[in-house]
Every structure is written in structure tokens, then in C-alpha cells.
Design an enzyme around this catalytic site. Sequence first.
Site, short mmCIF file in Angstrom:
data_model
loop_
_atom_site.label_atom_id
_atom_site.label_comp_id
_atom_site.label_asym_id
_atom_site.label_seq_id
_atom_site.Cartn_x
_atom_site.Cartn_y
_atom_site.Cartn_z
N GLY A 149 0.79 -1.24 0.00
CA GLY A 149 0.00 0.00 0.00
C GLY A 149 0.81 1.28 0.00
N THR A 150 0.34 2.28 -0.77
CA THR A 150 1.17 3.49 -0.92
C THR A 150 0.49 4.55 -1.74
OG1 THR A 150 3.07 2.06 -1.18
CG2 THR A 150 3.39 4.28 -1.83
#
Lengths: 237, 275
Positions: free
Chosen positions: B71-72
Site C-alpha cells: 500500500g502506498t
Amino acid sequence: MLSAQNFGESGKMKEYHYTGPVEHRFSPYAFNGGTVLAVAGEDFAIVASDTRLSEGYSIHSRDSPKCYKLTDTTVIGCSGFHGDCLTLTKIIDARLKMYKHSNNKTMTSGAIAAMLSTILYSRRFFPYYVYNIIGGLDEQGKGAVYSFDPVGSYQRDTYKAGGSASAMLQPLLDNQIGFKNMEGVEHVPLSKDKAVQLVKDVFISAAERDVYTGDALRICIITKEGIQEQNIPLRKD
Amino acid sequence: MALAAVCGVQCASEPFGQIFSGKQARLFDRPNHFSFGTKIQEFAVPVGNEPSSFLRSCDREEGVRIELDHGTTTLAFKFRHGVIVAVDSRASAGKYLASNDVNKVIEINPYLLGTMSGSAADCQYWERLLAKECRLYRLRNNHRISVAAASKLLSNMMLGYRGMGLSMGSMICGWDKEGPGLYYVDDNGTRLSGRMFSTGCGNGYAYGVVDSGYEEDMTVEEAYELGCRGIAHATHRDAYSGGSVNMYHMREDGWIKVCKEDVSDLIHRYREGMF
């Protein structure tokens, strides 16, 4: 209305009973529980784990600590699947010996962390089901904690909890050591005695609410004098 | 030939090529951890299983849940005075937040940066390997590697493992003889040169903010503000992005780290301007 005619011989409802092939697969993994915690201070590091080894509804052992001493200044805590924990620590020990023989010096904590990352990543497609946390002293003598995911992603932290009760312990550590979500509080650096007391309190809380954590607590305190171990009993239920 | 062996050059008759020959590196079901100093990458693969669905199948078992950090939001854009790179700092493992303080920019050399999004372990490993290859290139050829070549190396590494479940979306930014360079590389082997990219699950929000505020001849301050806003607004709406904004500016004489700001403070600041 459900009548007796709708039920087949084994008691399963006839219209909604699956009759095709079902795949049962051998799983190479098992979940053996356990919680590990590491805290880094100004000139010390603490690695603590509970000593319960469970599987499903059973407890295999009440005396199976999850901290392993690697060098005089580094301890690793491994929780997850006990088989992979044992193999991984054996591999790390072998690699430490080989490094010592080739380079004539002991591996530093940072180097061990980088090496563990590549060992874990070499199993990217068939991972070691282990959550690792390394605690130790860095080259300057300051406390260092390195936390890993099962395939080798890692970073240096001040404190980290891993294992079955990690989601319960990490917020408590964020508040007490990181002073998160507190207004107007003086950020006092953590002393060794306060840190040890905090770790004991935190594990007592974990044992209250996590079924896989309990029995006893093993604390390894790493300072430049060496590694000191303490055993504290926890709830056995 | 002893010299060839030391330099790692393979003879034409060697059946297994090194990673850059386009063939896959050797895959074993039991890796030999004791063959240290191996020049060929060895990865363990579960026997008889398709690697990309193996991890998902393990989730069915009671209690066994192998969740990898993910996730990012990351973004980068070129403008008159160089390249701005801005990333968030959150790593999530399933629905648990593993860390709010991850470094998602790898400093390959003073003229080359790589960003990381997707699976944390994949990004860290392959970009560290890219840094090693860039360093070897510099030593062997006596000049720095170009941004185009570095991004090509990374995309070829990804192509070697295509279909095996790697997850990586990265931007390689640098300044070489051609000027500022920005390439997007992902786990399918896609490699694109462009003026502006954003990757990660929060990229849609970042694109919206940066597209509406972008001008080719912005001042440096305006560009910093735009980068911060892009990430801050993306973290505000995307659950898997957050923490702080790490911003770098790639200039002709190398990169500088501009700031590391907590997104909550940024959002409060923007809110005050709004009402």
C-alpha cells in the site's frame, strides 16, 4: 416450512447439499502462536517473548521461548510457525559462523538485519512463515530494533511488537513509548528499569486477552555488559 | 577459465543463464542456503504449485495468515528546475498498519532515486539489487549509468519473474547527460518515460491534485507545495496511504531531501486556508 422430507440421511438438507469434488490440500504451514516484543533505548535494547507453544486448541509446551541469542549484542525474536523459526535460526547461526571465519569479526546488528532480509527474500515464493524482530546494539552502542515481514521487508524502529498479540500491544507501545495521541506530555527518554517494567505490564495485558499468549515471559536485556535474562510467570489459562 | 569465473561471465554452453539473459534464474524447491557466494539467484518455489496463488491458498487454514506489507501513494513530476519526488510512509499488512514510518525512496546514488510502491519486500529487494548493479556499472565503465539504462535493468529483472506474483510499481528519477529523467517501471515489465507519474493505491487522488496545479514553469516553492498537496490529499482519502510526506528534489548537481512532514499537520494547514 422445513419438513423432514427435505433432509437426507446424514441430516444435510437435500436441495442445498454440494455433491461435487472437494479439494483438500496439504498445508505446509501451521500457526503456533506467541508474541514477541523489542524496545530500543539510549544504550540498551530489550527483546521479550512469551513461552507458550500452541496449535489450534492445544498447548504443546509452556516453556518454549521465542528469543534466540545470536551474538553478544544481538537477540532475535521469531514467532509464527515454529518449524520455520527453528530452521531460520539454524541458518542464521551458520551464516554468522561463516562470516566470523571469513572476516575475523562478529556481525553487527545492522549487518545481521540486512542478511536476514535477503535470506527471507530468497523464499519469496514459498515464504518462511515467521515474524522476526531483531534487537541489539549498533556500532555506536545505541539500542536498535529491526522489524521484518515474512518475506524480508525491514526497517529500523524504536519499538515493535510482533506475533499473535501484536495488534493489541503496538498501540499501547505507541502511546507509552512514542507518546502518540497525548497532549502536553513531556517526552522523557526511556530508562532501562522503566522499559523492563513496561514490557512486563504489556505482556500481562496481552496474556489477559490473547489466547495464544501466556504461561511465562522471557526478557533479554542487552547492554554493553552483555545479555541478561529474566523469567516472569504469566497467566497459565 | 579462472578469470571468467571470478568476473561471473557465463560460457555459451552453460544451460542456466544469469538473470539478465532473459531466462529465469534457477528455481529450486529446496534452496541451498549453504552455497554462499552463489552468483546466480536462487529462489525456492513450492513443489507442484503455481507460486502466485500459493500464498492466497494458505489463507484458508485456521490461523495461518501470511500477510505482506503493502500500500502506498507516490508521485513524481518533471518541471523546469528538475524533478520533484514525493512519497507517503505507510505500510499495511492486510488490515493491520505495520508501520507509519517507512522510507519508500531508495537513494541509489547522488544522481539517482527510486521510489517504491506495492509489496514492500519486493521493492526493497529489487531496488537494492538495482543499486548494486548501478554501482558495478560505474566501476566497470568509469561513468555513471544513465536513467534510461538503470530503469531498463529494473524492468528486465521484473520481466524475468513475470507472472509469479511480484508486486512493484516504481519510478526511477535522475539527472544524467540527457538532462532530468523520469521513468515508471512496474512488475509487468512496463517501462515508460514521462513528465509526471503517480503510483500506488492512492494514485488517482494524487493525479487529480497535481494535474490541476501543474505548470511547466512553476517556481521551486510552488513545485514543493504541489508535491506535498498531492500526497496529503491522497493520504486523506486512501486508507492504505498515510504517515508523512517525504519529498526529494532532483537537481542538476544531485538530489536534496526537501522535507518530511506529517500529513495530519498538512491537512490542518490546508483546511485553515479553505474556511
